[in-house]
Design a protein around this motif. Structure first.
Motif, mmCIF file in Angstrom:
data_model
loop_
_atom_site.group_PDB
_atom_site.id
_atom_site.type_symbol
_atom_site.label_atom_id
_atom_site.label_comp_id
_atom_site.label_asym_id
_atom_site.label_seq_id
_atom_site.Cartn_x
_atom_site.Cartn_y
_atom_site.Cartn_z
ATOM 1 N N GLY A 45 53.928 90.792 36.671
ATOM 2 C CA GLY A 45 54.033 90.883 35.228
ATOM 3 C C GLY A 45 52.802 90.328 34.550
ATOM 4 O O GLY A 45 51.789 90.064 35.192
ATOM 5 N N ALA A 46 52.888 90.168 33.245
ATOM 6 C CA ALA A 46 51.770 89.623 32.490
ATOM 7 C C ALA A 46 51.476 88.203 32.951
ATOM 8 O O ALA A 46 52.387 87.421 33.178
ATOM 9 C CB ALA A 46 52.101 89.640 31.004
ATOM 10 N N GLY A 47 50.204 87.918 33.110
ATOM 11 C CA GLY A 47 49.798 86.605 33.605
ATOM 12 C C GLY A 47 49.811 85.542 32.523
ATOM 13 O O GLY A 47 50.185 85.795 31.372
ATOM 14 N N PRO A 48 49.386 84.325 32.888
ATOM 15 C CA PRO A 48 49.316 83.220 31.927
ATOM 16 C C PRO A 48 48.407 83.556 30.745
ATOM 17 O O PRO A 48 47.483 84.370 30.865
ATOM 18 C CB PRO A 48 48.738 82.074 32.769
ATOM 19 N N GLU A 49 48.678 82.927 29.631
ATOM 20 C CA GLU A 49 47.915 83.177 28.403
ATOM 21 C C GLU A 49 46.451 82.766 28.552
ATOM 22 O O GLU A 49 45.561 83.329 27.900
ATOM 23 C CB GLU A 49 48.526 82.406 27.232
ATOM 24 N N VAL A 50 46.199 81.740 29.370
ATOM 25 C CA VAL A 50 44.842 81.248 29.612
ATOM 26 C C VAL A 50 44.684 81.047 31.119
ATOM 27 O O VAL A 50 45.666 81.005 31.858
ATOM 28 C CB VAL A 50 44.569 79.922 28.863
ATOM 29 N N LYS A 51 43.468 80.913 31.568
ATOM 30 C CA LYS A 51 43.192 80.743 32.998
ATOM 31 C C LYS A 51 43.164 79.274 33.431
ATOM 32 O O LYS A 51 42.970 78.973 34.615
ATOM 33 C CB LYS A 51 41.844 81.402 33.352
ATOM 34 N N GLY A 52 43.363 78.390 32.471
ATOM 35 C CA GLY A 52 43.389 76.973 32.823
ATOM 36 C C GLY A 52 43.146 76.101 31.617
ATOM 37 O O GLY A 52 42.964 76.588 30.498
ATOM 38 N N THR A 53 43.170 74.789 31.842
ATOM 39 C CA THR A 53 42.855 73.818 30.807
ATOM 40 C C THR A 53 42.367 72.556 31.502
ATOM 41 O O THR A 53 42.130 72.563 32.716
ATOM 42 C CB THR A 53 44.070 73.544 29.901
ATOM 43 N N ARG A 54 42.201 71.491 30.759
ATOM 44 C CA ARG A 54 41.730 70.236 31.340
ATOM 45 C C ARG A 54 42.847 69.202 31.323
ATOM 46 O O ARG A 54 43.450 68.933 30.277
ATOM 47 C CB ARG A 54 40.524 69.696 30.566
ATOM 48 N N LEU A 55 43.128 68.628 32.508
ATOM 49 C CA LEU A 55 44.101 67.554 32.653
ATOM 50 C C LEU A 55 43.377 66.271 33.056
ATOM 51 O O LEU A 55 42.445 66.312 33.862
ATOM 52 C CB LEU A 55 45.147 67.898 33.719
ATOM 53 N N GLY A 56 43.813 65.148 32.536
ATOM 54 C CA GLY A 56 43.205 63.881 32.888
ATOM 55 C C GLY A 56 43.964 63.169 33.997
ATOM 56 O O GLY A 56 45.135 63.452 34.246
ATOM 57 N N TYR A 57 43.274 62.254 34.665
ATOM 58 C CA TYR A 57 43.930 61.410 35.662
ATOM 59 C C TYR A 57 43.196 60.081 35.757
ATOM 60 O O TYR A 57 42.004 59.979 35.427
ATOM 61 C CB TYR A 57 43.963 62.083 37.042
ATOM 62 N N ILE A 58 43.919 59.056 36.181
ATOM 63 C CA ILE A 58 43.349 57.756 36.494
ATOM 64 C C ILE A 58 43.285 57.648 38.012
ATOM 65 O O ILE A 58 44.118 58.221 38.720
ATOM 66 C CB ILE A 58 44.214 56.624 35.905
ATOM 67 N N ALA A 59 42.331 56.892 38.531
ATOM 68 C CA ALA A 59 42.185 56.733 39.980
ATOM 69 C C ALA A 59 43.322 55.883 40.544
ATOM 70 O O ALA A 59 43.184 54.698 40.823
ATOM 71 C CB ALA A 59 40.837 56.098 40.315
ATOM 72 N N LEU A 60 44.469 56.522 40.683
ATOM 73 C CA LEU A 60 45.671 55.918 41.245
ATOM 74 C C LEU A 60 46.301 56.948 42.183
ATOM 75 O O LEU A 60 46.277 58.146 41.909
ATOM 76 C CB LEU A 60 46.668 55.556 40.137
ATOM 77 N N THR A 61 46.881 56.481 43.276
ATOM 78 C CA THR A 61 47.395 57.386 44.302
ATOM 79 C C THR A 61 48.403 58.373 43.751
ATOM 80 O O THR A 61 48.506 59.510 44.236
ATOM 81 C CB THR A 61 48.030 56.560 45.438
ATOM 82 N N ASP A 62 49.155 57.973 42.702
ATOM 83 C CA ASP A 62 50.173 58.884 42.179
ATOM 84 C C ASP A 62 49.599 60.031 41.357
ATOM 85 O O ASP A 62 50.347 60.893 40.896
ATOM 86 C CB ASP A 62 51.256 58.128 41.405
ATOM 87 N N ALA A 63 48.275 60.080 41.197
ATOM 88 C CA ALA A 63 47.638 61.261 40.601
ATOM 89 C C ALA A 63 47.452 62.362 41.630
ATOM 90 O O ALA A 63 47.026 63.476 41.292
ATOM 91 C CB ALA A 63 46.281 60.889 40.001
ATOM 92 N N ALA A 64 47.769 62.078 42.896
ATOM 93 C CA ALA A 64 47.487 63.003 44.000
ATOM 94 C C ALA A 64 47.974 64.430 43.781
ATOM 95 O O ALA A 64 47.241 65.377 44.101
ATOM 96 C CB ALA A 64 48.059 62.440 45.303
ATOM 97 N N PRO A 65 49.192 64.670 43.252
ATOM 98 C CA PRO A 65 49.622 66.069 43.104
ATOM 99 C C PRO A 65 48.683 66.920 42.248
ATOM 100 O O PRO A 65 48.479 68.107 42.543
ATOM 101 C CB PRO A 65 51.016 65.937 42.467
#
Length: 439
Positions: A45-65
């Motif tokens: 079907g029709a794809g996402p409205e955009v091809k991506g964006t910017r997500l932030g993270y802190i250097a902590l193991t729980d940012a792994a996903p």
């Protein structure tokens, strides 16, 4: 529906067999998802409205996903190949960049402390009190943080019980010295963990010690130069502190509240509302990454990936032990194979699922310490910010069976015997001895 609660423990090999069984099950789930979605969620079907964006993270193991979704190609698989995962200097910088959004060269979401959704949305921590509506989309992990103490107190029997510090703190204060406890962001998870722990030990975190904010990567250096007595932060910084023989871990946060939620994938509400298909694509990519991260046989590779210079720039040995439940507390105390490891997925996504009842606890604790007014409508705030409906939609598309279908995990129990019933938060507040809220 009440979620399963394992008993927190630290004996050798504890629940390793169950963990391996879950790894096999999640491997099968990944294979099934791949078969069902060979070219991503929007192949037909029709794809996402955009091809991506910017997500932030802190250097902590729980940012792994978020990082693994990039490294393993899960974003591209689901139709958002242009995702940028950008390191943030601190939780304060994350907040400021979230307020800007990508239209002003900021971020549209990312790895954040779970209570930040409520604090941003209400404007409590925003510049000029300007509300920034946010959504909680995914719970990224459970457990995996710790409260660490300076070697100045290494001879005291400090663990789950913080009370042995009370007399030591009083002596130090009588000498005219300042007492300092560090956390990572006012009203955030680490702030609430260390306040709970101190208060349970009879130490008022507002009147008997100064609670300060320090970015996670700066915790170890600050304790090394003697500017703090204790701190609460995520990994790998507690392990690094122990490895450098600067302090010790009194407890992991799983020993304070077993299976507690921690970080989330949170995003600006306006971006999600404008890009529903792209949001689903991002969520499915991150959920697949959580499944990958939870597998025991992926832990070493996970540590090697996030430890790289472009991500954390941290030695692998500071990361991989606690990922597996092998905890070196310091002072000669170690445990291996415990169930206190960081959890990313669970059996059917119950770790990833954003239970509304858990949001209710975070709001209630921030009422406890005066960040929200006692009369706040907790349920209304949670309903406005928690998008468990979007999680269920993503899980259905991924073919995840037996996923949570209700909003409550039930009554929660803490290490000191306190119980939180999400249906009666006022009763919980009344039972607390040290608090700012008048209820």
């Amino acid at each position: 529906m009440t979620g399963r609660h394992e008993r927190a423990g630290t004996s050798k090999g504890l629940d390793r067999r169950a963990f391996l069984q879950r790894g096999t099950a999640t491997a099968a789930l990944l294979a099934a998802a791949k078969a069902a979605l060979p070219a991503g969620a929007f192949a037909s079907g029709a794809g996402p409205e955009v091809k991506g964006t910017r997500l932030g993270y802190i250097a902590l193991t729980d940012a792994a996903p978020l990082i693994i979704a990039k490294e393993k190609g899960f974003y591209a698989k689901h139709g958002v190949p242009d995702m940028e995962i950008a390191k943030q200097a601190s939780w304060g910088a994350t907040r400021d960049n979230m307020a800007l959004g990508t239209k002003a060269n900021g971020i549209d979401g990312g790895h954040i402390l779970r209570p930040k959704t409520h604090l941003y949305t209400t404007g409590k921590v925003m510049q000029n009190g300007q509300p920034l509506p946010m959504y909680t989309l995914i719970n990224l992990n459970e457990d995996g943080q710790a409260i660490s103490v300076s070697n100045e107190y290494r001879d005291l029997p400090v663990g789950q019980d913080a009370s042995p510090l009370k007399a030591a703190f009083e002596r130090k204060k009588a000498q005219g010295k300042e007492l300092t406890a560090a956390m990572t962001f006012p009203g955030g998870t680490h702030d609430l963990w260390i306040r709970y722990w101190l208060a349970a030990g009879g130490i008022d975190p507002d009147n008997e010690i100064k609670v300060i904010t320090v970015p996670p990567p700066q915790m170890v250096a600050n304790m090394k130069v003697g500017t703090m007595d204790c701190f609460c932060v995520g990994e790998p910084w507690n392990e690094q502190l122990v490895n450098q023989n600067i302090g010790y871990s009194a407890l992991t946060t799983g020993e304070l509240w077993f299976r507690h939620p921690e970080k989330i994938l949170g995003m600006r509400a306006d971006w999600v509302d404008a890009n529903p298909k792209a949001t689903q694509a991002i969520m499915m990519a991150v959920m697949e990454a959580q499944i990958w991260c939870d597998r025991l046989d992926n832990k070493q590779e996970l540590a090697e990936i996030v430890g790289r210079r472009q991500w954390f720039n941290v030695p692998v040995n500071d990361i991989n032990g606690r990922l597996r439940g092998d905890i070196n507390y310091g002072r000669g105390r170690t445990v291996t194979g415990s169930n206190l490891r960081m959890k990313f997925w669970g059996e059917a996504g119950e770790v990833s699922y954003p239970w509304k009842s858990l949001d209710a606890w975070f709001v209630t604790e921030n009422i406890r310490w005066g960040r929200f007014e006692p009369g706040l409508d907790i349920r209304a705030l949670v309903d406005r910010t928690n998008r468990a409906d979007l999680w269920r939609e993503a899980a259905k598309t991924l073919g995840i069976a037996n996923a949570p279908a209700t909003d409550s995990r039930g009554v929660e129990t803490f290490f000191d015997g306190m119980r939180f019933d999400p249906a009666n938060p006022a009763d919980y507040l009344r039972a607390l001895k040290i608090k700012r809220a008048q209820v």
